[in-house]
Scaffold this active site. Structure first.
Site, PDB file in Angstrom:
ATOM      1  N   GLY A   1       0.781  -1.232   0.000  1.00 26.82           N
ATOM      2  CA  GLY A   1       0.000   0.000   0.000  1.00 26.82           C
ATOM      3  C   GLY A   1       0.813   1.283   0.000  1.00 26.82           C
ATOM      4  O   GLY A   1       0.263   2.355   0.267  1.00 26.82           O
TER       5      GLY A   1
ATOM      6  N   GLU B   1       4.869  -6.274   2.067  1.00 27.42           N
ATOM      7  CA  GLU B   1       4.620  -6.853   0.737  1.00 27.42           C
ATOM      8  C   GLU B   1       4.145  -5.771  -0.233  1.00 27.42           C
ATOM      9  O   GLU B   1       2.981  -5.746  -0.616  1.00 27.42           O
ATOM     10  CB  GLU B   1       3.653  -8.041   0.809  1.00 27.42           C
ATOM     11  CG  GLU B   1       2.452  -7.819   1.684  1.00 27.42           C
ATOM     12  CD  GLU B   1       1.569  -9.046   1.861  1.00 27.42           C
ATOM     13  OE1 GLU B   1       2.094 -10.177   1.815  1.00 27.42           O
ATOM     14  OE2 GLU B   1       0.363  -8.860   2.035  1.00 27.42           O
TER      15      GLU B   1
ATOM     16  N   GLY C   1       3.688  -3.709  -3.774  1.00 25.15           N
ATOM     17  CA  GLY C   1       3.514  -4.056  -5.175  1.00 25.15           C
ATOM     18  C   GLY C   1       3.679  -2.823  -6.039  1.00 25.15           C
ATOM     19  O   GLY C   1       4.707  -2.609  -6.672  1.00 25.15           O
ATOM     20  N   ARG C   2       2.646  -1.962  -6.031  1.00 30.10           N
ATOM     21  CA  ARG C   2       2.586  -0.813  -6.929  1.00 30.10           C
ATOM     22  C   ARG C   2       3.847   0.059  -6.876  1.00 30.10           C
ATOM     23  O   ARG C   2       4.415   0.406  -7.915  1.00 30.10           O
ATOM     24  CB  ARG C   2       1.360   0.051  -6.567  1.00 30.10           C
ATOM     25  CG  ARG C   2       1.061   1.141  -7.589  1.00 30.10           C
ATOM     26  CD  ARG C   2      -0.087   2.049  -7.122  1.00 30.10           C
ATOM     27  NE  ARG C   2      -1.314   1.346  -6.855  1.00 30.10           N
ATOM     28  CZ  ARG C   2      -2.272   1.084  -7.767  1.00 30.10           C
ATOM     29  NH1 ARG C   2      -2.110   1.497  -9.007  1.00 30.10           N
ATOM     30  NH2 ARG C   2      -3.365   0.429  -7.435  1.00 30.10           N
TER      31      ARG C   2
ATOM     32  N   CYS D   1     -14.858   1.606 -28.674  1.00 22.11           N
ATOM     33  CA  CYS D   1     -16.118   2.282 -28.936  1.00 22.11           C
ATOM     34  C   CYS D   1     -16.839   2.556 -27.624  1.00 22.11           C
ATOM     35  O   CYS D   1     -17.951   2.071 -27.396  1.00 22.11           O
ATOM     36  CB  CYS D   1     -16.987   1.411 -29.835  1.00 22.11           C
ATOM     37  SG  CYS D   1     -16.126   0.896 -31.316  1.00 22.11           S
TER      38      CYS D   1
ATOM     39  N   TYR E   1      -0.323  -2.751 -12.107  1.00 21.00           N
ATOM     40  CA  TYR E   1      -1.779  -2.726 -12.295  1.00 21.00           C
ATOM     41  C   TYR E   1      -2.107  -2.060 -13.632  1.00 21.00           C
ATOM     42  O   TYR E   1      -2.952  -1.164 -13.705  1.00 21.00           O
ATOM     43  CB  TYR E   1      -2.471  -1.998 -11.138  1.00 21.00           C
ATOM     44  CG  TYR E   1      -2.139  -2.578  -9.778  1.00 21.00           C
ATOM     45  CD1 TYR E   1      -2.764  -3.727  -9.317  1.00 21.00           C
ATOM     46  CD2 TYR E   1      -1.193  -1.975  -8.950  1.00 21.00           C
ATOM     47  CE1 TYR E   1      -2.460  -4.266  -8.080  1.00 21.00           C
ATOM     48  CE2 TYR E   1      -0.878  -2.504  -7.710  1.00 21.00           C
ATOM     49  CZ  TYR E   1      -1.515  -3.649  -7.279  1.00 21.00           C
ATOM     50  OH  TYR E   1      -1.212  -4.170  -6.044  1.00 21.00           O
TER      51      TYR E   1
HETATM   52  C1  LIG Z   1      -2.600  -5.840  -3.279  1.00 17.48           C
HETATM   53  C2  LIG Z   1      -1.970  -6.296  -2.046  1.00 17.48           C
HETATM   54  C3  LIG Z   1      -0.672  -5.901  -1.728  1.00 17.48           C
HETATM   55  C4  LIG Z   1       0.108  -4.923  -2.549  1.00 17.48           C
HETATM   56  O1  LIG Z   1      -0.458  -3.662  -2.473  1.00 17.48           O
HETATM   57  P1  LIG Z   1       0.223  -2.414  -3.235  1.00 17.48           P
HETATM   58  O2  LIG Z   1      -0.763  -1.313  -3.040  1.00 17.48           O
HETATM   59  O3  LIG Z   1       0.382  -2.805  -4.646  1.00 17.48           O
HETATM   60  O4  LIG Z   1       1.527  -2.154  -2.568  1.00 17.48           O
HETATM   61  C5  LIG Z   1      -0.094  -6.442  -0.589  1.00 17.48           C
HETATM   62  N1  LIG Z   1      -0.781  -7.312   0.189  1.00 17.48           N
HETATM   63  C6  LIG Z   1      -2.045  -7.690  -0.077  1.00 17.48           C
HETATM   64  C7  LIG Z   1      -2.735  -8.635   0.804  1.00 17.48           C
HETATM   65  C8  LIG Z   1      -2.689  -7.186  -1.202  1.00 17.48           C
HETATM   66  O5  LIG Z   1      -3.947  -7.551  -1.453  1.00 17.48           O
END
Ligand SMILES: *Cc1c(COP(=O)(O)O)cnc(C)c1O
Length: 393
Positions: free
Chosen positions: A218, A252, A254-255, A342, A371
């Site tokens: 997050g 953890e 991601g983005r 469209c 994403y």
């Molecule tokens: C999506 C998700 C993440 C990664 O979140 P980001 O906003 O991409 O950093 C980590 N843990 C869980 C459980 C998620 O669902």
């Protein structure tokens, strides 16, 4: 606007077919190394759902402790792509097949979403002769100001459900409770994420004396300010303070790991005006890059013309596709960048300064590394898929 690094620009200008994705793996490796260096007190599991491209995963592998996967599909894919990588399986609604695959592959952790899921993990573990390592995913009652998304609703367990798991666990001694998982919000800057971490750790200490806490992902990515970055150094320093004398920490993200190192590149098919409004119609569309529609922002971009931008060559080129019949040659000041779908929702960016944008120009959308392709509805309208290119380190 977002200026691509010179290596990205050079590669884009050499491409012969559009649309295309270009992943800057050299830049990504550098970024991942910096994140690794900034977080000495936490294990890092990359959340594969942000971008599971095999070459992206391989570029990240040296800098992360493992990969978090959210489905059996991701689990099988990552296990195949990075054999031997440590994996954590999360996600709501895990099927028996997914849990069985996780246990057969010997995943590092399973994040438990409900008491019933815990019972199923125990039963499948017993049948296979495995000893699952689990974290209980907590859905804490905290308000999260400033978050882009708050993960309340079906995710994780409230105090009553956690209590139920704690009653069940002594009856399943082959299941090892390792601690707590809490991914409560996304889009938070470092101070807010640290404050949340403090609250999670307080809760975890009070409720189950957890030896290990996964704080989730997050970390904020601001599509309106592409030059700004999540403050990994401040976050890492805060985690070091929180970790001292406390449980082992894991995050953890991601983005914020991959967003900045993917580019969706395409060319302008036509610039047209409809009732005074200018539109640049691009090859491809948001079925390849759904992010701006999903998040409601203008995707940052750079215009990389095929020709020297303002030189006389360009004036003389006289490409008639640049302007529709009967329109004056003078291009409008702002335009909305749309794709070939469209639907009026197929918008990358609204009312952006367009300079002398015209047919044949190349537009490179930045922040398309997370994403982006993998959340998009590729098959809608059956246009050709983009090519994928990689700028290796
Ligand atoms: C999506 C998700 C993440 C990664 O979140 P980001 O906003 O991409 O950093 C980590 N843990 C869980 C459980 C998620 O669902």
């Amino acid at each position: 606007m977002m200026e691509p690094p010179s290596a990205v620009r050079a590669r884009v200008l050499g491409l012969e077919r559009f649309p295309a994705y270009l992943y800057d793996l050299a830049g990504l490796s550098e970024h991942a190394a910096a994140i690794r260096g900034a977080l000495p007190a936490a294990q890092i599991f990359y959340a594969a759902k942000a971008n599971p491209d095999p070459r992206v995963l391989a570029a990240l592998e040296p800098y992360v402790d493992g990969i978090e996967v959210s489905s059996g599909g991701e689990l099988a894919h990552v296990a195949r792509t990075l054999p031997g990588a440590r994996l954590a399986l999360g996600g709501p609604g895990k099927t028996d097949e997914e849990l069985e695959l996780a246990l057969r592959l010997g995943v590092d952790r399973i994040h438990v979403e409900s008491p019933r899921e815990l019972e199923r993990i125990a039963a499948i573990g017993r049948r296979l002769g495995r000893e699952p390592d689990v974290l209980l995913r907590a859905n804490l009652d905290v308000t999260v100001a400033g978050a882009a998304l708050t993960m309340n609703g079906p995710f994780g367990m409230d105090d009553a459900a956690i209590g139920r798991c704690l009653e069940l666990l002594p009856r399943m001694p082959w299941v090892r409770l390792r601690g707590v998982h809490a991914h409560l919000a996304s889009g938070l800057a470092a101070p807010a994420l640290l404050e949340l971490a403090g609250r999670i750790l307080g809760w975890a200490a009070e409720h189950l004396d957890a030896a290990e806490v996964n704080l989730g992902g997050g970390m904020a990515v601001d599509y309106r300010a592409p030059a700004e970055r999540f403050d990994w150094a401040a976050y890492g320093a805060g985690l070091t303070r929180l970790a001292s004398g406390g449980p082992a920490l894991r995050v953890e993200p991601g983005r914020a790991v991959t967003a900045y190192h993917g580019w969706y590149v395409t060319d302008v098919l036509e610039v047209k005006r409809t009732r005074g409004e200018a539109f640049a119609v691009l090859r491809g569309g948001t079925h390849h890059l759904r992010t701006p529609v999903a998040k409601g922002h203008d995707q940052p971009f750079a215009v990389l013309s095929r020709w020297s931008s303002n030189g006389p060559d360009r004036e003389q080129d006289g490409d008639p596709d640049g302007v529709t019949d009967g329109e004056p040659q003078r291009p409008p000041e702002t335009a909305t960048l749309v794709g070939q779908l469209c639907t009026p929702k197929d918008v990358f960016a609204r009312d952006v300064p367009m300079g002398d944008l015209r047919a044949g120009d190349i537009v490179a959308f930045g922040m398309a590394g997370a994403y982006a392709w993998n959340i998009s509805h590729h098959d809608f309208l059956m246009h050709p898929e983009p090519d994928f290119h990689y700028l290796a380190g």
